[in-house]
Design a protein around this motif. Structure first.
Motif, mmCIF file in Angstrom:
data_model
loop_
_atom_site.group_PDB
_atom_site.id
_atom_site.type_symbol
_atom_site.label_atom_id
_atom_site.label_comp_id
_atom_site.label_asym_id
_atom_site.label_seq_id
_atom_site.Cartn_x
_atom_site.Cartn_y
_atom_site.Cartn_z
ATOM 1 N N ASP A 542 0.837 -1.214 0.000
ATOM 2 C CA ASP A 542 0.000 0.000 0.000
ATOM 3 C C ASP A 542 0.868 1.259 0.000
ATOM 4 O O ASP A 542 0.546 2.252 -0.666
ATOM 5 C CB ASP A 542 -0.928 0.002 1.222
ATOM 6 N N ILE A 543 1.946 1.186 0.748
ATOM 7 C CA ILE A 543 2.855 2.342 0.825
ATOM 8 C C ILE A 543 3.489 2.612 -0.535
ATOM 9 O O ILE A 543 3.590 3.777 -0.976
ATOM 10 C CB ILE A 543 3.941 2.095 1.896
ATOM 11 N N ASP A 544 3.900 1.560 -1.225
ATOM 12 C CA ASP A 544 4.535 1.724 -2.547
ATOM 13 C C ASP A 544 3.592 2.364 -3.547
ATOM 14 O O ASP A 544 4.022 3.114 -4.440
ATOM 15 C CB ASP A 544 4.999 0.365 -3.074
ATOM 16 N N LEU A 545 2.302 2.072 -3.438
ATOM 17 C CA LEU A 545 1.325 2.576 -4.411
ATOM 18 C C LEU A 545 0.727 3.927 -4.019
ATOM 19 O O LEU A 545 0.036 4.549 -4.820
ATOM 20 C CB LEU A 545 0.188 1.564 -4.581
ATOM 21 N N ALA A 546 0.993 4.375 -2.803
ATOM 22 C CA ALA A 546 0.350 5.587 -2.289
ATOM 23 C C ALA A 546 0.970 6.852 -2.858
ATOM 24 O O ALA A 546 2.126 6.877 -3.300
ATOM 25 C CB ALA A 546 0.443 5.597 -0.765
ATOM 26 N N HIS A 547 0.152 7.932 -2.860
ATOM 27 C CA HIS A 547 0.677 9.257 -3.204
ATOM 28 C C HIS A 547 1.645 9.695 -2.112
ATOM 29 O O HIS A 547 1.558 9.247 -0.958
ATOM 30 C CB HIS A 547 -0.472 10.270 -3.337
ATOM 31 N N GLU A 548 2.545 10.589 -2.459
ATOM 32 C CA GLU A 548 3.574 11.021 -1.512
ATOM 33 C C GLU A 548 2.974 11.624 -0.240
ATOM 34 O O GLU A 548 3.484 11.406 0.855
ATOM 35 C CB GLU A 548 4.501 12.043 -2.182
ATOM 36 N N ASP A 549 1.860 12.344 -0.390
ATOM 37 C CA ASP A 549 1.270 12.976 0.791
ATOM 38 C C ASP A 549 0.538 11.981 1.691
ATOM 39 O O ASP A 549 0.118 12.331 2.795
ATOM 40 C CB ASP A 549 0.316 14.100 0.375
ATOM 41 N N GLU A 550 0.400 10.733 1.244
ATOM 42 C CA GLU A 550 -0.262 9.714 2.047
ATOM 43 C C GLU A 550 0.725 8.758 2.706
ATOM 44 O O GLU A 550 0.376 8.049 3.656
ATOM 45 C CB GLU A 550 -1.236 8.894 1.177
ATOM 46 N N LYS A 551 1.946 8.740 2.215
ATOM 47 C CA LYS A 551 2.884 7.699 2.631
ATOM 48 C C LYS A 551 3.258 7.783 4.101
ATOM 49 O O LYS A 551 3.398 6.761 4.776
ATOM 50 C CB LYS A 551 4.141 7.757 1.765
#
Length: 605
Positions: A542-551
């Protein structure tokens, strides 16, 4: 269409009756076979008619919901003779089987030409009343009535189909074509599944029909076509070769109604055949067309008028039982399909139950689905399942249910401990993440989403997700466990998710998830037993696919999850099992670790 006809060696051959005028009798060997049981059988009476009830061989469980099967004997035969010949109750524990007796020597089969018709036996009304009586006296599933008849009883089963099709989910007839009189008067009002089985060399009630001034018969091929037409099926049939000597003619409708003629080449007037075990195949046909096409071990348990689906495998032992509680994956699918590999494996060590919450698989529907609702029912369910000691195995957010259960447990059940596989993390930050996104959107516009899903707008998406899940799971199962995977059960359960009503239930449960988290978040102090936690790192994906502001939020969630899980395990005397490069589907990808974790708690007690 999927047709499952196993080929079994027959163990009962019984040549029976003819129909028509008054020369009707069972062969001498058939009467001898049932003579001893005739002496001790308990016959019941309704309106001057007799019948025998056969309970499942494993015994009647008053908390289980059963299907109803009526089996009609041949002319001159008895209800006990029919039971001795068919033995339906020994092949399945899903049914309560009733063997009725005709009022006269033969049934009022609808030809208007025999003894029963002249003496106004009124067998049809008797059967209607008998069905009503059985539903009053036993815990029977609505809409799950079945009927089968042999020889002249087969003609009577057709008469019941023609006059009361709405009463039956499916009907079968064995060893008979159809009387010409009934073929003219037959009016099927509710399309019904129908199976006709007939030997092509039958000399008593000929497969090709016969001319008779009093009792003419049309052929079996004509009979199945007529019934298919009455059922509004497509008359462009398909012929299928089931074996060298067994052929099937299949009619079907777009609505999924199936009518079959199974022709036994060179078969005579008999119940079972060398390449066709009639009792098993009739039950297989009924199961295929049931609303509850149960696999081995499946049953419905009734609690306060609601049915919970439970699958039970394995044998009891001193350590007690294992109860698997399914939780949600990324698509919020949450049913016993997730146990299709791990349950059979654990069942090699103990008796194992997997329970579907209301609205999942074949459990009853509910307008208020939630983990809290399930937790409130769980103590009573354990009692119904006759569990005295238990080890819980909870997947994903099902750990919330175990926390709620421990806060208000069944005092008569000893809990060995808990195993949580990728549980919900009950820190403030993690709870906020779980309650955001889709859950928050659904809660903001509940009526709008329910209306949208109820209109069928999620069905195509659900189909796509089912395909994605199945492919992912198939790739995750270790090579040495591929043969243990119960794909038949997985598919049976996962396909239930396509029902629109169950899709609506799923989004309602997602809405309730917000409150379930709040309820469970303050229950950590209720833990009084060992808790072992299997902690995969699926969050990395999930972290790899997330937008930068969500990571950053997701990284904190993952880090807190490991710390929290490790602390719970150590504090309660359980074991912490970290897994690297793991998916969320730990039951499929890491069965060895799951088995190790469960048995470490289950066998130590």
């Amino acid at each position: 269409m999927r047709i499952r006809f196993g080929l079994f060696m027959c163990v009962w051959l019984l040549q029976a009756c003819s129909s028509g005028e008054e020369k009707h009798s069972e062969p001498h060997n058939a009467n001898n076979a049932s003579h001893e049981s005739e002496q001790s059988v308990t016959r019941l009476t309704l309106d001057g008619h007799h019948y025998v009830i056969a309970l499942p061989e494993a015994g009647l469980n008053p908390h289980k919901a059963y299907k109803l099967l009526l089996a009609f004997h041949g002319s001159g035969q008895s209800e006990v003779g029919m039971q001795s010949m068919t033995r339906f109750e020994t092949f399945s524990d899903e049914y309560i089987v009733v063997y009725p007796k005709s009022k006269e020597v033969e049934w009022d089969e609808g030809c208007g030409c025999n003894i029963a018709a002249r003496l106004k036996a009124n067998d049809v009304n008797f059967v209607v009343k008998l069905i009503e009586k059985m539903h009053q006296e036993y815990n029977l599933l609505e809409g799950e009535n079945y009927a089968v008849g042999y020889s002249q009883g087969a003609l009577f089963s057709q008469n019941m189909l023609c006059k009361h099709s709405a009463l039956f989910k499916a009907v079968a007839s064995v060893g008979a074509p159809m009387s010409e009189q009934l073929s003219i008067s037959c009016k099927i009002t509710e399309p019904t599944h129908y199976l006709q089985i007939h030997g092509t060399a039958d000399q008593v009630l000929p497969y090709d029909g016969m001319y008779d001034d009093n009792f003419p018969l049309i052929s079996s091929p004509r009979a199945i076509e007529l019934i298919a037409a009455q059922n509004k099926l497509n008359l462009d049939y398909t012929d299928i070769e089931l074996s060298k000597s067994v052929k099937a003619r299949v009619y079907q409708s777009e609505a999924g109604i199936h009518n079959l003629l199974v022709s036994i080449q060179s078969g005579g007037h008999q119940w079972a055949f060398s390449e066709y075990n009639t009792s098993r195949e009739v039950l297989s046909f009924f199961s295929q067309h049931s609303q509850y096409p149960f696999a081995e071990g499946s049953a419905l348990y009734t609690l306060d008028g609601q049915n919970y689906h439970v699958r039970t495998l394995g044998n009891e032992n001193a350590a007690g039982d294992i109860v698997i509680l399914p939780g949600a994956n990324k698509f919020f699918h949450s049913d016993s399909a997730w146990a299709a590999l791990i349950q059979p494996l654990l069942a090699q060590h103990s008796r194992v139950h997997v329970i579907d919450r209301l609205g999942s698989a074949w459990s009853s529907m509910t307008d208020t689905p939630s983990l809290a609702r399930f937790a409130a029912d769980l103590p009573s369910l354990l009692t119904l399942l006759e569990i005295e000691k238990v080890t819980f195995l909870a997947f994903a957010n099902a750990n919330l249910t175990t926390l709620m259960y421990l806060a208000d447990p069944n005092p008569d059940v000893f809990v060995n401990g808990l195993v949580w596989a990728d549980p919900d993390i009950l820190t403030a930050h993690s709870i906020e993440l779980y309650q955001s996104g889709s859950v928050a959107e659904l809660r903001a516009y509940p009526a709008l989403f329910i209306e949208h899903v109820d209109a069928g707008n999620w069905t195509e998406k659900t189909m796509q997700r089912l395909a994605i899940e199945r492919a992912e799971i198939a790739a995750l199962i270790p090579a040495n466990y591929q043969s243990n995977m119960d794909w038949a059960y997985y598919d049976l359960v996962s396909q239930q998710r396509l029902e629109v009503e169950k899709q609506v239930t799923r989004i309602k449960e997602m809405m309730s998830y917000h409150d379930d988290l709040n309820t469970a978040s303050v229950l950590e102090s209720a833990i009084t037993v060992p808790v072992s936690i299997i902690d995969g790192d699926f969050e990395s994906h999930d972290i790899d696919l997330a937008h930068e502001d969500e990571k950053s939020a997701l990284i904190k969630w993952q880090q807190e999850g490991g710390t929290w899980s490790k602390a719970i395990a150590y504090k309660t005397g359980g074991i912490y099992y970290p897994l690297n490069n793991a998916s969320h589907q730990l039951f499929f990808e890491h069965p060895d670790t799951v088995i190790e974790a469960v048995l470490a708690i289950h066998q130590d007690q």
